[in-house]
Design a protein around this motif. Structure first.
Motif, PDB file in Angstrom:
ATOM      1  N   GLN A  76       0.806  -1.216   0.000  1.00 39.77           N
ATOM      2  CA  GLN A  76       0.000   0.000   0.000  1.00 39.77           C
ATOM      3  C   GLN A  76       0.845   1.275   0.000  1.00 39.77           C
ATOM      4  O   GLN A  76       0.303   2.368  -0.094  1.00 39.77           O
ATOM      5  CB  GLN A  76      -0.950   0.011   1.206  1.00 39.77           C
ATOM      6  CG  GLN A  76      -2.002  -1.066   1.169  1.00 39.77           C
ATOM      7  CD  GLN A  76      -2.862  -1.083   2.418  1.00 39.77           C
ATOM      8  OE1 GLN A  76      -2.637  -0.338   3.380  1.00 39.77           O
ATOM      9  NE2 GLN A  76      -3.863  -1.946   2.427  1.00 39.77           N
ATOM     10  N   LEU A  77       2.165   1.139   0.132  1.00 39.55           N
ATOM     11  CA  LEU A  77       3.045   2.298   0.096  1.00 39.55           C
ATOM     12  C   LEU A  77       3.542   2.509  -1.328  1.00 39.55           C
ATOM     13  O   LEU A  77       3.823   1.550  -2.050  1.00 39.55           O
ATOM     14  CB  LEU A  77       4.229   2.104   1.042  1.00 39.55           C
ATOM     15  CG  LEU A  77       3.891   1.951   2.518  1.00 39.55           C
ATOM     16  CD1 LEU A  77       5.162   1.754   3.335  1.00 39.55           C
ATOM     17  CD2 LEU A  77       3.095   3.136   3.039  1.00 39.55           C
ATOM     18  N   HIS A  78       3.645   3.777  -1.716  1.00 42.24           N
ATOM     19  CA  HIS A  78       4.055   4.135  -3.071  1.00 42.24           C
ATOM     20  C   HIS A  78       5.004   5.318  -3.011  1.00 42.24           C
ATOM     21  O   HIS A  78       4.944   6.130  -2.089  1.00 42.24           O
ATOM     22  CB  HIS A  78       2.844   4.510  -3.931  1.00 42.24           C
ATOM     23  CG  HIS A  78       1.760   3.484  -3.910  1.00 42.24           C
ATOM     24  ND1 HIS A  78       1.826   2.335  -4.649  1.00 42.24           N
ATOM     25  CD2 HIS A  78       0.610   3.418  -3.205  1.00 42.24           C
ATOM     26  CE1 HIS A  78       0.739   1.603  -4.408  1.00 42.24           C
ATOM     27  NE2 HIS A  78       0.000   2.239  -3.530  1.00 42.24           N
ATOM     28  N   LEU A  80       8.848  11.108  -2.575  1.00 45.16           N
ATOM     29  CA  LEU A  80       7.970  11.264  -1.423  1.00 45.16           C
ATOM     30  C   LEU A  80       7.189   9.973  -1.226  1.00 45.16           C
ATOM     31  O   LEU A  80       6.605   9.440  -2.173  1.00 45.16           O
ATOM     32  CB  LEU A  80       6.987  12.418  -1.649  1.00 45.16           C
ATOM     33  CG  LEU A  80       7.598  13.777  -1.985  1.00 45.16           C
ATOM     34  CD1 LEU A  80       6.519  14.770  -2.396  1.00 45.16           C
ATOM     35  CD2 LEU A  80       8.399  14.300  -0.809  1.00 45.16           C
ATOM     36  N   ILE A  81       7.173   9.471  -0.008  1.00 44.76           N
ATOM     37  CA  ILE A  81       6.445   8.233   0.269  1.00 44.76           C
ATOM     38  C   ILE A  81       4.988   8.571   0.561  1.00 44.76           C
ATOM     39  O   ILE A  81       4.699   9.537   1.257  1.00 44.76           O
ATOM     40  CB  ILE A  81       7.102   7.443   1.433  1.00 44.76           C
ATOM     41  CG1 ILE A  81       6.567   6.013   1.516  1.00 44.76           C
ATOM     42  CG2 ILE A  81       6.937   8.152   2.748  1.00 44.76           C
ATOM     43  CD1 ILE A  81       7.213   5.079   0.568  1.00 44.76           C
ATOM     44  N   GLU A 126       9.116   5.434  15.521  1.00 45.83           N
ATOM     45  CA  GLU A 126       9.033   4.935  16.897  1.00 45.83           C
ATOM     46  C   GLU A 126       8.932   3.415  16.956  1.00 45.83           C
ATOM     47  O   GLU A 126       9.438   2.789  17.886  1.00 45.83           O
ATOM     48  CB  GLU A 126       7.842   5.570  17.611  1.00 45.83           C
ATOM     49  CG  GLU A 126       8.012   7.059  17.867  1.00 45.83           C
ATOM     50  CD  GLU A 126       6.718   7.726  18.309  1.00 45.83           C
ATOM     51  OE1 GLU A 126       5.752   7.015  18.660  1.00 45.83           O
ATOM     52  OE2 GLU A 126       6.679   8.969  18.285  1.00 45.83           O
ATOM     53  N   SER A 127       8.295   2.809  15.977  1.00 44.29           N
ATOM     54  CA  SER A 127       8.085   1.362  15.979  1.00 44.29           C
ATOM     55  C   SER A 127       9.210   0.587  15.290  1.00 44.29           C
ATOM     56  O   SER A 127       9.242  -0.635  15.342  1.00 44.29           O
ATOM     57  CB  SER A 127       6.765   1.031  15.283  1.00 44.29           C
ATOM     58  OG  SER A 127       6.853   1.357  13.908  1.00 44.29           O
ATOM     59  N   GLY A 128      10.106   1.299  14.608  1.00 42.23           N
ATOM     60  CA  GLY A 128      11.177   0.635  13.875  1.00 42.23           C
ATOM     61  C   GLY A 128      10.801   0.271  12.449  1.00 42.23           C
ATOM     62  O   GLY A 128      11.640  -0.239  11.700  1.00 42.23           O
ATOM     63  N   MET A 129       9.564   0.521  12.050  1.00 43.16           N
ATOM     64  CA  MET A 129       9.157   0.207  10.683  1.00 43.16           C
ATOM     65  C   MET A 129       9.810   1.127   9.660  1.00 43.16           C
ATOM     66  O   MET A 129       9.765   0.860   8.458  1.00 43.16           O
ATOM     67  CB  MET A 129       7.630   0.277  10.556  1.00 43.16           C
ATOM     68  CG  MET A 129       6.915  -0.898  11.182  1.00 43.16           C
ATOM     69  SD  MET A 129       5.133  -0.857  10.869  1.00 43.16           S
ATOM     70  CE  MET A 129       4.562  -0.020  12.344  1.00 43.16           C
ATOM     71  N   ILE A 130      10.441   2.201  10.134  1.00 44.85           N
ATOM     72  CA  ILE A 130      11.110   3.132   9.220  1.00 44.85           C
ATOM     73  C   ILE A 130      12.211   2.425   8.427  1.00 44.85           C
ATOM     74  O   ILE A 130      12.491   2.797   7.291  1.00 44.85           O
ATOM     75  CB  ILE A 130      11.673   4.357   9.984  1.00 44.85           C
ATOM     76  CG1 ILE A 130      12.050   5.475   9.014  1.00 44.85           C
ATOM     77  CG2 ILE A 130      12.839   3.975  10.862  1.00 44.85           C
ATOM     78  CD1 ILE A 130      10.892   6.105   8.307  1.00 44.85           C
ATOM     79  N   ARG A 179      14.073   1.281   3.186  1.00 46.47           N
ATOM     80  CA  ARG A 179      14.638   0.381   2.171  1.00 46.47           C
ATOM     81  C   ARG A 179      13.741   0.344   0.939  1.00 46.47           C
ATOM     82  O   ARG A 179      14.222   0.430  -0.198  1.00 46.47           O
ATOM     83  CB  ARG A 179      14.807  -1.028   2.735  1.00 46.47           C
ATOM     84  CG  ARG A 179      16.072  -1.200   3.559  1.00 46.47           C
ATOM     85  CD  ARG A 179      16.341  -2.658   3.878  1.00 46.47           C
ATOM     86  NE  ARG A 179      15.332  -3.249   4.744  1.00 46.47           N
ATOM     87  CZ  ARG A 179      15.344  -3.185   6.068  1.00 46.47           C
ATOM     88  NH1 ARG A 179      16.322  -2.564   6.689  1.00 46.47           N
ATOM     89  NH2 ARG A 179      14.395  -3.747   6.783  1.00 46.47           N
ATOM     90  N   PHE A 180      12.433   0.222   1.167  1.00 49.22           N
ATOM     91  CA  PHE A 180      11.494   0.209   0.045  1.00 49.22           C
ATOM     92  C   PHE A 180      11.572   1.519  -0.740  1.00 49.22           C
ATOM     93  O   PHE A 180      11.659   1.513  -1.973  1.00 49.22           O
ATOM     94  CB  PHE A 180      10.054  -0.011   0.549  1.00 49.22           C
ATOM     95  CG  PHE A 180       9.016   0.358  -0.462  1.00 49.22           C
ATOM     96  CD1 PHE A 180       8.736  -0.480  -1.529  1.00 49.22           C
ATOM     97  CD2 PHE A 180       8.342   1.564  -0.371  1.00 49.22           C
ATOM     98  CE1 PHE A 180       7.792  -0.129  -2.489  1.00 49.22           C
ATOM     99  CE2 PHE A 180       7.395   1.930  -1.318  1.00 49.22           C
ATOM    100  CZ  PHE A 180       7.120   1.080  -2.376  1.00 49.22           C
ATOM    101  N   ALA A 181      11.537   2.645  -0.032  1.00 46.73           N
ATOM    102  CA  ALA A 181      11.527   3.950  -0.695  1.00 46.73           C
ATOM    103  C   ALA A 181      12.785   4.160  -1.532  1.00 46.73           C
ATOM    104  O   ALA A 181      12.704   4.612  -2.677  1.00 46.73           O
ATOM    105  CB  ALA A 181      11.376   5.070   0.332  1.00 46.73           C
TER     106      ALA A 181
END
Length: 189
Positions: free
Chosen positions: A16-18, A38-39, A60-64, A69-71
Motif C-alpha cells: 500500500q506504500l508508493h 515522497l512516500i 518509533e516502531s522501527g518500521m522506518i 529500504r522500500f523507498a
C-alpha cells in the motif's frame, strides 16, 4: 496509535506504500532538473496519506527501516525509467531518516539500489536533517565518507531548524543546503 501501527505494518506487507515524485525546476529556464521522492500510503479507507501522517509511528516502531529500504529501492528504480524518458541527467533526492543514517549497512543498501535500478550514483542525492547529522558528527562523517566513495551527493534538509551552524557543516561533504521556509519567509520585509 496501536491501530495506526498495525495498519502501517499491513500496508508495508501488502504493497500500500508508493513513491511519488515532486519535481524540481531551475528558475532561470523553468526546466526540470530532478525530483524529490515522497512516500505515500494508499490507505483503504482514509485515501492517500502523506508521510507526515504516519512517519512518526514508523520511526518509533522501527518500521522506518522497512519503509526506508522500500523507498530507496523503488525511487531509484522508477526514477531511472523517468530520467531515461526525459533524455536528460536528472537528480533524484531521497530522504534518509536518522535511524537509517546511523546504520552501518546504509552504503550497501544504497549500492544495491543503484545497481538494481541502473541509476548512476552521481544522480542520487541523499537528504537528511541537520539534526540527524549533528547528533553524532563522528558517525556522520564516517557515513558521509563511505557514501561519498560510491559517488552520491548529500543535502541537508530543513537547515535553520536545528544547530544552524555553517561552521559545523564545513566539516562535511555536503552538496546542497535546503533552508527551512520559516528561516527565510520574511526575508523581503
Amino acid at each position: 496509535r496501536l491501530s495506526l501501527e498495525r495498519e502501517l505494518r499491513h500496508a508495508i506487507d501488502h504493497g500500500q506504500l508508493h513513491v511519488h515524485f515532486q519535481p524540481e525546476f531551475a528558475l532561470e529556464n523553468r526546466r526540470i532538473t530532478g525530483a524529490e521522492a515522497l512516500i505515500r500510503w494508499s490507505h483503504p479507507t482514509r485515501g492517500l496519506l502523506s508521510a507526515g501522517s504516519f512517519i512518526d509511528v514508523a520511526e518509533e516502531s522501527g518500521m522506518i527501516d522497512d519503509i526506508g529500504r522500500f523507498a530507496l529501492r523503488e525511487a531509484c528504480r522508477s526514477f531511472a525509467t523517468i530520467s531515461a524518458s526525459f533524455g536528460e541527467d536528472l537528480t533524484l533526492r531521497v530522504n534518509i531518516s536518522a535511524r537509517e543514517f546511523a546504520r552501518p549497512e546504509l552504503p550497501d543498501l544504497v549500492r544495491a539500489a543503484l545497481k538494481g535500478s541502473g541509476l548512476r550514483s552521481d544522480r542520487l542525492c541523499l537528504e537528511m536533517t541537520e539534526t540527524t547529522v549533528m547528533d553524532s558528527p563522528e558517525v556522520a562523517l564516517e557515513t558521509f565518507t563511505r557514501l561519498h566513495e560510491i559517488g552520491v551527493e548529500f543535502a541537508i534538509d530543513d537547515f535553520g531548524t536545528g544547530y544552524s551552524s555553517m561552521t559545523y557543516l564545513k566539516g562535511f561533504p555536503v552538496d546542497v543546503i535546503k533552508i527551512d521556509r520559516g528561516f527565510i519567509e520574511d526575508i523581503v520585509t
